[in-house]
Design an enzyme around this catalytic site. Structure first.
Site, mmCIF file in Angstrom:
data_model
loop_
_atom_site.group_PDB
_atom_site.id
_atom_site.type_symbol
_atom_site.label_atom_id
_atom_site.label_comp_id
_atom_site.label_asym_id
_atom_site.label_seq_id
_atom_site.Cartn_x
_atom_site.Cartn_y
_atom_site.Cartn_z
ATOM 1 N N CYS A 92 29.785 32.223 -50.463
ATOM 2 C CA CYS A 92 29.963 33.671 -50.448
ATOM 3 C C CYS A 92 28.645 34.362 -50.117
ATOM 4 O O CYS A 92 27.579 33.947 -50.560
ATOM 5 C CB CYS A 92 30.470 34.122 -51.808
ATOM 6 S SG CYS A 92 30.667 35.903 -51.950
ATOM 7 N N CYS A 105 27.954 37.587 -50.730
ATOM 8 C CA CYS A 105 27.799 38.869 -51.429
ATOM 9 C C CYS A 105 26.447 38.949 -52.133
ATOM 10 O O CYS A 105 25.762 37.951 -52.313
ATOM 11 C CB CYS A 105 28.962 39.104 -52.397
ATOM 12 S SG CYS A 105 28.779 38.350 -54.013
ATOM 13 N N CYS A 115 26.124 36.624 -55.180
ATOM 14 C CA CYS A 115 25.934 35.205 -54.889
ATOM 15 C C CYS A 115 24.586 34.936 -54.220
ATOM 16 O O CYS A 115 24.055 33.835 -54.311
ATOM 17 C CB CYS A 115 27.083 34.692 -54.028
ATOM 18 S SG CYS A 115 28.634 34.674 -54.943
HETATM 19 ZN ZN LIG Z 1 29.929 36.374 -54.076
#
Ligand SMILES: [Zn+2]
Length: 381
Positions: free
Chosen positions: A319, A321, A324
């Site tokens: 991920c 994001c 993360c």
């Molecule tokens: Zn994430």
């Protein structure tokens, strides 16, 4: 899908901001990840009369201070699930699909879960007791549409009866016919002056019964709705839901949007998109986060469990994001185990990013003709 507050790229996931907030993340942040439209639940603004306050502000967009497309549901789902949920132990109270409940989580094997149905349904509408204050309330097609007009979302829904997954054929048949009369009443109320720039969606019901679903799809799609929502119950298991979509979707016009109400797990999204669903709304990404569960490419993980207290890994290695890229499972797990709000905020951010990013991948894969390949990669089949 074009709305007065912007374009929604489909297929789209619609994050649910039940009472006007995503519970841990701002609308602006969610929009940055690709959240282009949000669902607000009319029920919560209706039961305590808050829709009047929202109207004074000029509608939900002004009240929430946002400029994104919004959807509101009719309020019916909460009213009816309050009824059959208590009686049958399904819906919000446990699993949408009774066949997938864990043993003991169902009134059939645990009579303590069986409670009195607090909802009385008549041709006119639904009378129910609001669980918070015991007050008797009434909701019907006209009230639902009037309330949704005052809330002013871009896309609103007709009033329907959501039956229980345990309702039998006879009851469902009777109920679908009534829902169709409510669809006409919803349209009538919607078309009364003053004309707004809202769009009204009709709802297809019919439980897990083929002829009722097909009849409902044909009838409701013959009415001048902007688009159509497929409403629950969607059978005893996810396999039943796929069957119901296979019966229903081919009967709906391709040039009108089709929404799957209240469903949005990763496998549901793939199976729904494959069958032509354009939009999904679901509380799961945010609700799971509040309970400490993260969506990952390797499946769901519970960060509250002791397994991750020393883990330096991010929530999900694949991920991209902010959470993360910067935080360890150990840190988030430690916050969650101490009931620190920030732990939930980080997880809500990751889970919503995960689903919204998945939709982006799906839209790209459709353009490139690789949708089934992407589906296989995610679901392993
Ligand atoms: Zn994430």
């Amino acid at each position: 899908m074009k709305t007065p507050h912007g374009t929604i790229h489909t297929p789209a996931f619609v994050p649910v901001a039940t009472k006007g907030a995503l519970r841990g993340l701002s609308f602006e942040e969610a929009n940055k990840f690709g959240g282009e439209v949000f669902m607000i639940n009319t029920f919560h603004f209706y039961v305590d009369g808050k829709y009047k306050l929202v109207k004074k502000f000029g509608g939900l967009h002004e009240f929430l201070n946002i400029d994104y497309p919004l959807m509101t549901d009719s309020g019916g789902f909460q009213v009816f699930s309050l009824g059959f949920g208590l009686e049958h132990g399904v819906g919000k109270i446990s699993n949408m699909f009774p066949g997938e409940n864990k043993p003991g989580k169902h009134p059939k094997d645990n009579p303590a879960l069986k409670k009195k149905n607090l909802v009385k349904i008549t041709e006119e509408g639904a009378e129910f007791k609001y669980y918070k204050n015991g007050k008797k309330l009434f909701l019907d097609a006209e009230t639902s549409i009037k309330t949704q007009k005052q809330l002013g979302a871009d896309i609103i829904f007709a009033f329907d009866e959501c039956t229980s997954p345990l309702s039998d054929y006879e009851y469902t048949k009777h109920s679908v016919a009534r829902t169709h009369r409510w669809a006409i009443r919803s349209l009538k109320e919607f078309n009364k002056t003053p004309k707004t720039d809202q769009a009204l969606m009709g709802i297809i019901q019919g439980g897990e019964f083929k002829d009722l679903r097909e009849g409902a799809a044909k009838y409701v799609s013959s009415l001048p709705f902007f688009g159509f929502g497929i409403g629950g119950p969607l059978g005893q298991s996810k396999r039943d839901m796929h069957k119901i979509l296979d019966w229903t979707m081919p009967l709906l016009p391709e040039n009108k949007p089709r929404h799957l109400l209240g469903i949005g797990d990763v496998d549901d999204i793939f199976n729904g998109v494959e069958r032509g669903i354009d939009t999904f709304d679901c509380v799961n990404p945010t609700r799971l986060a509040r309970h400490g569960t993260a969506l990952t490419h390797g499946g769901r993980i519970s960060l509250k469990s002791g397994r991750y207290v020393n883990s330096r890994e991010p929530v999900d290695k694949r991920c991209q994001c902010r959470v993360c890229r910067g935080y360890s499972r150990a840190y988030i797990s430690s916050l969650l185990r101490e009931w620190e709000i920030y732990g939930v905020m980080l997880l809500v951010e990751h889970n919503l990013f995960y689903v919204l990013n998945l939709m982006e991948e799906i839209r790209r894969s459709i353009k490139d003709g690789r949708f089934l390949e992407l589906k296989r990669r995610y679901l392993g089949k």
